[in-house]
Scaffold this active site. Sequence first.
Site, short mmCIF file in Angstrom:
data_model
loop_
_atom_site.label_atom_id
_atom_site.label_comp_id
_atom_site.label_asym_id
_atom_site.label_seq_id
_atom_site.Cartn_x
_atom_site.Cartn_y
_atom_site.Cartn_z
N HIS A 94 0.85 -1.19 0.00
CA HIS A 94 0.00 0.00 0.00
C HIS A 94 0.89 1.23 0.00
CE1 HIS A 94 -3.29 2.56 2.21
NE2 HIS A 94 -2.85 3.14 1.11
N GLU A 134 0.72 7.41 -4.06
CA GLU A 134 1.69 7.29 -2.97
C GLU A 134 2.86 8.25 -3.17
OE1 GLU A 134 1.59 5.45 -0.02
OE2 GLU A 134 -0.50 5.41 -0.66
N HIS A 138 3.23 11.00 -0.27
CA HIS A 138 4.31 10.66 0.65
C HIS A 138 5.71 10.83 0.03
CE1 HIS A 138 1.40 9.01 3.48
NE2 HIS A 138 0.81 8.43 2.45
#
Length: 241
Positions: A94, A134, A138
């Site tokens: 994930h 992602e 992040h």
Amino acid sequence: MKFWVVAAALLAAAPALAANDCILDDCSDQGPPRERAAPRDEGAAYRPRGTTPSGDFDFYLLSLSWSPSFCANGGAQKSRRQCAPGANPGFVVHGLWQQYARGYPPACDGSDLPYSVASGLGDLYPDPGLARHEWRAHGACSGKSPQNYFADVRAARDAVTIPAELRAPREDLYVSPLDIQRAFIAANPRLRPGMMAVTCQRGALQEARICLSKDLRDFVACPDVVRRGCRSQSIVVPAGR
């Protein structure tokens, strides 16, 4: 062999706890505050102007999603590739998230992931849209370039051995979150209680979240992560369809 039998064997084989071990939700950060060194900001070109890089963090959290649960809870509408009949990927990446000893950096709002990088991530993420998300949320504020951030994601994924009984179960398993943690501990000799958490959603396994040092060489204690773990006595681990 039924999973509860395997889990019982793993419980018996798991290493005994030392007096100073971190015990699941009864952990504390006893170390003194540390001064944070200024991180190298090699990802500056990929981050929104004025955004502070979160290369200043304490450890990484590797989040492994249980794909059958994701697909059963609306994920099929988000990722047809991941949830295609017979795909049955089991645990998938994930994300790899920066964490503080207490709390975590705010979500980033970074630039798009370059195609030259995204095209090489097919074996790492189950869907290219997840890889792009992602990176924006992040990676772009990690203080690293896209190539180096995703190299970290790959290294983190490869550092964790998935327990054999959780790779592709042929039938639904009914276990406790502690059974799942014990299975991971047995498969990863340096992993100890207090270094990971299991999350659940709607009574089903959602994710295994494992804490790793910034250099990805060691598992680390992460009390805040552990405290947010699943508290159910029993959950289902759905098999792939």
